[in-house]
Structures are given as structure tokens and as C-alpha cells.
Design a protein around this motif. Structure first.
Motif, PDB file in Angstrom:
ATOM      1  N   TRP A 210       0.803  -1.209   0.000  1.00 23.98           N
ATOM      2  CA  TRP A 210       0.000   0.000   0.000  1.00 23.98           C
ATOM      3  C   TRP A 210       0.847   1.274   0.000  1.00 23.98           C
ATOM      4  O   TRP A 210       0.529   2.219  -0.745  1.00 23.98           O
ATOM      5  CB  TRP A 210      -0.957  -0.026   1.187  1.00 23.98           C
ATOM      6  CG  TRP A 210      -1.864   1.147   1.328  1.00 23.98           C
ATOM      7  CD1 TRP A 210      -1.970   1.974   2.400  1.00 23.98           C
ATOM      8  CD2 TRP A 210      -2.815   1.643   0.367  1.00 23.98           C
ATOM      9  NE1 TRP A 210      -2.917   2.937   2.184  1.00 23.98           N
ATOM     10  CE2 TRP A 210      -3.453   2.761   0.938  1.00 23.98           C
ATOM     11  CE3 TRP A 210      -3.190   1.238  -0.913  1.00 23.98           C
ATOM     12  CZ2 TRP A 210      -4.435   3.489   0.275  1.00 23.98           C
ATOM     13  CZ3 TRP A 210      -4.168   1.964  -1.585  1.00 23.98           C
ATOM     14  CH2 TRP A 210      -4.780   3.072  -0.994  1.00 23.98           C
ATOM     15  N   PRO A 211       1.917   1.392   0.766  1.00 28.06           N
ATOM     16  CA  PRO A 211       2.720   2.611   0.701  1.00 28.06           C
ATOM     17  C   PRO A 211       3.247   2.901  -0.704  1.00 28.06           C
ATOM     18  O   PRO A 211       3.288   4.056  -1.137  1.00 28.06           O
ATOM     19  CB  PRO A 211       3.873   2.332   1.680  1.00 28.06           C
ATOM     20  CG  PRO A 211       3.300   1.370   2.660  1.00 28.06           C
ATOM     21  CD  PRO A 211       2.399   0.491   1.842  1.00 28.06           C
ATOM     22  N   ARG A 212       3.649   1.862  -1.418  1.00 32.53           N
ATOM     23  CA  ARG A 212       4.144   2.085  -2.769  1.00 32.53           C
ATOM     24  C   ARG A 212       3.010   2.492  -3.711  1.00 32.53           C
ATOM     25  O   ARG A 212       3.198   3.324  -4.607  1.00 32.53           O
ATOM     26  CB  ARG A 212       4.846   0.837  -3.302  1.00 32.53           C
ATOM     27  CG  ARG A 212       5.495   1.085  -4.667  1.00 32.53           C
ATOM     28  CD  ARG A 212       6.180  -0.128  -5.195  1.00 32.53           C
ATOM     29  NE  ARG A 212       6.693   0.103  -6.548  1.00 32.53           N
ATOM     30  CZ  ARG A 212       7.106  -0.859  -7.348  1.00 32.53           C
ATOM     31  NH1 ARG A 212       7.088  -2.114  -6.955  1.00 32.53           N
ATOM     32  NH2 ARG A 212       7.545  -0.570  -8.563  1.00 32.53           N
TER      33      ARG A 212
ATOM     34  N   LEU B 299       0.429   4.289  -2.930  1.00 29.92           N
ATOM     35  CA  LEU B 299       0.231   5.715  -2.669  1.00 29.92           C
ATOM     36  C   LEU B 299       1.331   6.553  -3.319  1.00 29.92           C
ATOM     37  O   LEU B 299       1.072   7.612  -3.901  1.00 29.92           O
ATOM     38  CB  LEU B 299       0.216   5.968  -1.160  1.00 29.92           C
ATOM     39  CG  LEU B 299      -0.948   5.378  -0.368  1.00 29.92           C
ATOM     40  CD1 LEU B 299      -0.734   5.607   1.129  1.00 29.92           C
ATOM     41  CD2 LEU B 299      -2.277   5.963  -0.808  1.00 29.92           C
ATOM     42  N   SER B 300       2.566   6.061  -3.225  1.00 25.43           N
ATOM     43  CA  SER B 300       3.698   6.793  -3.780  1.00 25.43           C
ATOM     44  C   SER B 300       3.618   6.897  -5.294  1.00 25.43           C
ATOM     45  O   SER B 300       3.908   7.958  -5.874  1.00 25.43           O
ATOM     46  CB  SER B 300       5.002   6.102  -3.371  1.00 25.43           C
ATOM     47  OG  SER B 300       6.115   6.703  -3.992  1.00 25.43           O
TER      48      SER B 300
ATOM     49  N   CYS C  92      10.395  10.372   6.946  1.00 21.21           N
ATOM     50  CA  CYS C  92       9.919   8.991   7.008  1.00 21.21           C
ATOM     51  C   CYS C  92      11.044   7.980   7.203  1.00 21.21           C
ATOM     52  O   CYS C  92      10.780   6.791   7.325  1.00 21.21           O
ATOM     53  CB  CYS C  92       9.160   8.631   5.722  1.00 21.21           C
ATOM     54  SG  CYS C  92       7.584   9.454   5.613  1.00 21.21           S
TER      55      CYS C  92
ATOM     56  N   ASN D  98       7.689  -1.129   8.360  1.00 19.54           N
ATOM     57  CA  ASN D  98       6.518  -1.213   7.513  1.00 19.54           C
ATOM     58  C   ASN D  98       6.687  -2.171   6.350  1.00 19.54           C
ATOM     59  O   ASN D  98       5.818  -2.265   5.503  1.00 19.54           O
ATOM     60  CB  ASN D  98       6.163   0.174   6.971  1.00 19.54           C
ATOM     61  CG  ASN D  98       5.478   1.007   8.024  1.00 19.54           C
ATOM     62  OD1 ASN D  98       4.311   0.793   8.305  1.00 19.54           O
ATOM     63  ND2 ASN D  98       6.209   1.924   8.629  1.00 19.54           N
TER      64      ASN D  98
ATOM     65  N   LEU E 199       7.570   4.135   0.231  1.00 19.83           N
ATOM     66  CA  LEU E 199       7.278   4.604   1.579  1.00 19.83           C
ATOM     67  C   LEU E 199       8.072   5.851   1.899  1.00 19.83           C
ATOM     68  O   LEU E 199       7.581   6.787   2.517  1.00 19.83           O
ATOM     69  CB  LEU E 199       7.616   3.493   2.582  1.00 19.83           C
ATOM     70  CG  LEU E 199       7.308   3.785   4.056  1.00 19.83           C
ATOM     71  CD1 LEU E 199       5.846   4.155   4.214  1.00 19.83           C
ATOM     72  CD2 LEU E 199       7.658   2.588   4.908  1.00 19.83           C
TER      73      LEU E 199
ATOM     74  N   LEU F  81       6.581   9.191   0.729  1.00 23.45           N
ATOM     75  CA  LEU F  81       5.401   9.733   1.386  1.00 23.45           C
ATOM     76  C   LEU F  81       5.817  10.529   2.604  1.00 23.45           C
ATOM     77  O   LEU F  81       6.658  10.107   3.388  1.00 23.45           O
ATOM     78  CB  LEU F  81       4.453   8.597   1.810  1.00 23.45           C
ATOM     79  CG  LEU F  81       3.814   7.876   0.633  1.00 23.45           C
ATOM     80  CD1 LEU F  81       3.125   6.626   1.126  1.00 23.45           C
ATOM     81  CD2 LEU F  81       2.843   8.772  -0.087  1.00 23.45           C
TER      82      LEU F  81
ATOM     83  N   LYS G 267      -0.174   5.679   4.849  1.00 22.10           N
ATOM     84  CA  LYS G 267       0.811   4.653   4.494  1.00 22.10           C
ATOM     85  C   LYS G 267       0.939   3.578   5.559  1.00 22.10           C
ATOM     86  O   LYS G 267       1.537   2.518   5.322  1.00 22.10           O
ATOM     87  CB  LYS G 267       2.172   5.303   4.268  1.00 22.10           C
ATOM     88  CG  LYS G 267       2.725   5.977   5.516  1.00 22.10           C
ATOM     89  CD  LYS G 267       4.021   6.691   5.222  1.00 22.10           C
ATOM     90  CE  LYS G 267       4.556   7.386   6.472  1.00 22.10           C
ATOM     91  NZ  LYS G 267       3.666   8.482   6.906  1.00 22.10           N
TER      92      LYS G 267
ATOM     93  N   THR H 156      -1.188  -1.205   6.798  1.00 20.68           N
ATOM     94  CA  THR H 156      -0.582  -2.403   6.235  1.00 20.68           C
ATOM     95  C   THR H 156      -0.893  -3.582   7.136  1.00 20.68           C
ATOM     96  O   THR H 156      -1.265  -3.412   8.306  1.00 20.68           O
ATOM     97  CB  THR H 156       0.944  -2.258   6.123  1.00 20.68           C
ATOM     98  OG1 THR H 156       1.497  -2.151   7.448  1.00 20.68           O
ATOM     99  CG2 THR H 156       1.327  -1.018   5.318  1.00 20.68           C
TER     100      THR H 156
END
Length: 463
Positions: free
Chosen positions: A166-168, A170-171, A238, A245, A262, A265, A433, A436
Motif C-alpha cells: 500500500w505505501p508504494r 500511494l507513492s 519517514c 513497515n 514509503l 510519502l 501509508k 498495512t
């Protein structure tokens, strides 16, 4: 000069709630969307035209903020701003209609959507009465699944949801919007340098030339970013949370890219950084880019080629998005099969991505299943399944809500997320982010005894 604004209004059904309609799917967390928990408003750029797919109309956007005033809850207030000139944009009737159409699409405000909401909630109440199940969280769910203002944006974002953390995701979405801003603020000739028109026999020379041009643009972008101390701090904030994460269940070759995502973000998001986020790029804006440049600039990996093929197919007229979306109006199994078949012919649209797109279009009877579905069914319903059996097991659980199996599954999953992470509509942007599987496990260990008891009760009711 301060920013001025124009104002549009949109009438609403009595049952509509902006907060639950927006904060109903992870798409609302993806750039360029920005939900403000304090004012309960949604902000993002929107195109001034609905005809950007395969025309030469330039991509012109305005910033909009959508809210539902307490003093007038039966209408949406849409503030339109032109920050660049500092004056209220003068909108033609056609442009106003284009903006309203995009808002209606995002929030599913059509008559068909309203019928679906009523019918879904009727079925939920019927199941609760017949089987004695606790389904209040389903009734509280909006019955609307937030989506993008255009089908193209939905299709690309569904690609970004596949095979990564998920963080990627969003990125990558943010990077695409940053790229759109960069293209809008650079010389118009820059994007032309990335059009792959060279014959195959001269491919190596073309790549060398494109590499130099891409390097120049990348250098310009880097210099612009380096000049802002706030932006550099944005990158560094971050660094301390990268390792915790990372989900070890992902392939090793994706870990490095996910870490990069990540790191991209921010935990803080100053105005100087937000100003660099444009609209989501149109098919024409992306179609003119070189694949290697796009992959590197937005950390897309293999997705870059698929996104470019989609964009170029739309620009060339081979893929007709309006026809695809119009098929949904039939609301029949025949239309679904026809749509699924057409989407399967597009490179990059396997079962998971394809089914997510079909949900965005408006078909709710098939659940897009992945590892998260497998985890949820095991954790909540005590059902062990594999990638081969998950669809069948999901149907056995949610089939009683037909033709809204996805809405039943998703409202349950969303409810479960909020049990773990708190109300998602109140979560600050910088924490998105953190949603997860790894952090979910950590959060479950930090629940109070009362919260744990409530959560266990909910799980027991689902078994």
C-alpha cells in the motif's frame, strides 16, 4: 493577491453523506484526492473538459473543494479556484457541466446509484431479520464506493493496487500527479521529446537521445526540488519508519521499490510540496512519454509499459472508454460478460485488476480477491482458502447479498480496518501509508481489553 473562487451547487438525496461516500475505499487516499478530516471536505484538481481521451483539447484543470454544509445538508457546495491567476475562473456552462459530471461520478450520484444504495440496504435488513446477524455496520456503510472522476484514472489506479504494498501504491499515484504538474510547468516541447517515433532499426540511437533528454528533465526536476528545504525535509521525515513497515510476504525484488515508495510519502506536507501535485494525468499527457523515463520517474516498474499501452490505445481510438462505461447502464449479466471480455483484451488487466475496474464501473456481484481477501476470510470467518478457492468461499459467505456481494464484503472489511486503525475519515493524510498488514498485527496487540473484547465479539458473530 488572494485566491478567489467560483461556487457550484449540486442537489442531494436525503440519505447522502459526503464523509461516508468519500471515505469508503482506499482510492480516496490516493493523489490527487485530499480529504480534510477537520472540515470534512474533499479537494482535488478536476479537468475543465470531459473530452480529453482522444482529442487535441489541452488539459486544463482547476482546483475544487467539495463540502456538505451543515446548514444546507441536501446540497453539495463545490468551490472552484484558479490559484495560478489569483482570480475566480470564468466558467462556461459546458465547463460547469463537465465539473459537475466528474463530481457525480466520483460520489456515485446517479439515479441508478441511488437505487443500488436503497436495494443493498434492503437486502442487508432482510438478511439480518432472517438470519439474526449483526449487520449494523453494513447499514452504516454508504452503499457507495468512492471512485475517480474518470474511468481512465480508475483503470490506472487499479493497476497500481496490484502486486505491491500500500505505501508504494500511494507513492506511485502521487508521483504521477507530480509528473503532471512538471509537464504542465515545463516547455510544451519537452513532452514531444519522449514520443517514440523512431524506426526499430535506429532504436539504440533513439534510446541514447531519449536518455539524454530524460536526464535533462530529471535534472531540472531534481534542482527544483533541491531548492526547497521543506521538500528535502519531506523526504527525510519517514526514514525512521521504513523497516517496520516492510511486509516480508512480498517478493524480494519488490521490497526495494516499496521502500522507495514509503520514503516518498511525507509525514508532513507543507504547502510548497502540495503545490507540486497536479491533476491525475490524462491519456494524452501520458501517451507522449517514453516508457523508461515514466518507469523511473514514477517508480512504476513493469506497470509503465502497461499504462502507456492503455493511454496510447485510448488516444488512438482503439479503446473507447465512453462505450465501456455506457455498457454499465444496461446493468445486466450480458453487459458484465461483454465488459469483462473487452477489459481482458487490454494488456495488464488480469482478474484482480479487471474485477476492481468493474466494481468502479458499477458491477458489485464479483469480489476482486487477493491475499488480503484470503487473510480476511481466515481471520474473520475462520475459513482457510487459497488463491484457487478464495472466490468460491467468498461467494459462499456473501452470496446471500446478491447482486451486491462486493458491497457486503467491502463494508465488512472496511469496518474491520476501522476496528484496527480507528475511523479512517479522521486519519491524517500522513498516516495513510501505515495501513498495512504488519501494522494491523501491531495494532491488534495494542488494543485495550474492552476493545479486544468488542473485536472478538464481532469476529465470533461472523463465524
Amino acid at each position: 493577491m488572494g485566491t478567489e473562487e467560483s461556487l457550484l451547487k449540486l442537489p442531494l438525496a436525503e440519505t447522502f453523506n459526503l464523509e461516508t461516500a468519500v471515505c469508503s475505499h482506499g482510492l480516496f487516499m490516493m493523489s490527487p484526492n485530499r480529504w480534510d478530516p477537520l472540515s470534512r471536505s474533499l479537494s482535488r484538481p478536476l479537468h475543465l473538459s470531459n473530452s480529453l481521451d482522444n482529442t487535441d483539447i489541452p488539459s486544463v484543470s482547476v482546483d475544487v473543494t467539495i463540502c456538505q454544509p451543515q446548514q444546507d445538508p441536501h446540497s453539495l457546495r463545490i468551490e472552484v479556484r484558479n490559484s495560478a491567476s489569483g482570480s475566480a475562473p470564468s466558467l462556461s456552462q459546458e465547463q460547469q457541466d463537465a465539473l459537475l459530471a466528474q463530481v457525480k461520478r466520483m460520489l456515485r450520484l446517479s439515479e441508478a446509484d441511488e437505487r443500488n444504495v436503497r436495494e443493498f440496504k434492503r437486502i442487508v435488513r432482510q438478511v439480518a431479520q432472517e438470519e439474526g446477524e449483526e449487520t449494523q455496520y453494513m447499514e452504516d456503510f454508504s452503499g457507495r464506493v468512492f471512485r475517480s472522476p474518470t474511468l481512465f484514472e480508475d483503470m490506472v489506479k487499479c493497476m497500481l493496487l496490484c502486486n505491491c504494498q500500500w505505501p508504494r501504491t500511494l507513492s506511485m499515484a502521487r508521483a504521477l500527479c507530480e509528473l503532471q504538474w512538471e509537464l504542465q510547468h515545463c516547455s510544451p516541447s519537452i513532452s514531444e521529446d519522449f514520443i517514440p517515433q523512431t524506426p526499430a532499426g535506429k532504436e539504440s540511437k533513439r534510446r541514447q537521445k531519449v536518455s539524454k533528454v530524460a536526464s535533462k528533465l530529471t535534472s531540472r526536476i531534481a534542482e527544483s526540488k533541491a531548492s526547497s528545504e521543506d521538500y528535502m525535509n519531506l523526504k527525510l521525515d519517514c526514514a525512521g519508519v521504513l523497516e517496520e513497515n516492510v511486509q516480508p510476504s512480498f517478493p524480494q525484488n519488490d521490497i526495494e521499490s516499496d521502500l522507495h515508495g514509503l520514503n516518498e510519502l511525507s509525514t508532513t506536507d507543507p504547502p510548497s510540496a502540495r503545490d507540486r501535485i497536479g491533476n491525475f494525468p490524462s491519456p494524452r499527457e501520458l501517451a507522449n512519454l517514453d516508457e523508461s523515463f515514466l518507469a523511473k520517474r514514477c517508480n512504476l516498474g513493469y506497470r509503465a509499459g502497461r499504462i502507456l499501452k492503455l493511454a496510447r490505445g485510448i488516444v488512438d481510438g482503439q479503446i473507447q472508454l465512453r462505450e465501456l462505461e455506457d455498457m454499465c447502464n444496461e446493468a445486466s449479466l450480458t453487459a458484465y460478460v461483454k465488459l469483462a471480455e473487452q477489459l481482458s483484451q487490454i494488456n495488464g488487466f488480469g482478474p484482480f485488476t479487471r474485477n476492481n475496474v468493474l466494481v468502479c464501473i458499477g458491477f458489485y456481484h464479483v469480489i476482486p480477491t487477493d491475499s488480503e481477501t484470503i487473510r480476511h476470510l481466515k481471520q474473520v470467518h475462520a475459513r482457510n482458502c487459497t488463491s484457487k478457492t478464495v472466490q468460491m468461499i467468498a461467494e459462499s459467505i456473501y452470496g446471500k447479498y446478491a447482486p451486491f456481494q462486493f458491497l457486503a464484503y467491502w463494508s465488512e472489511l472496511w469496518h474491520f480496518y476501522e476496528k484496527r486503525f480507528g475511523k479512517l475519515s479522521e486519519m491524517p493524510y500522513s498516516d495513510y501509508k501505515l495501513i498495512t498488514a504488519t501494522n494491523e498485527k501491531c495494532n491488534s496487540l495494542q488494543l485495550s481489553s474492552k476493545e479486544s473484547e468488542a473485536l472478538s465479539s464481532f469476529v465470533d458473530q461472523q463465524k
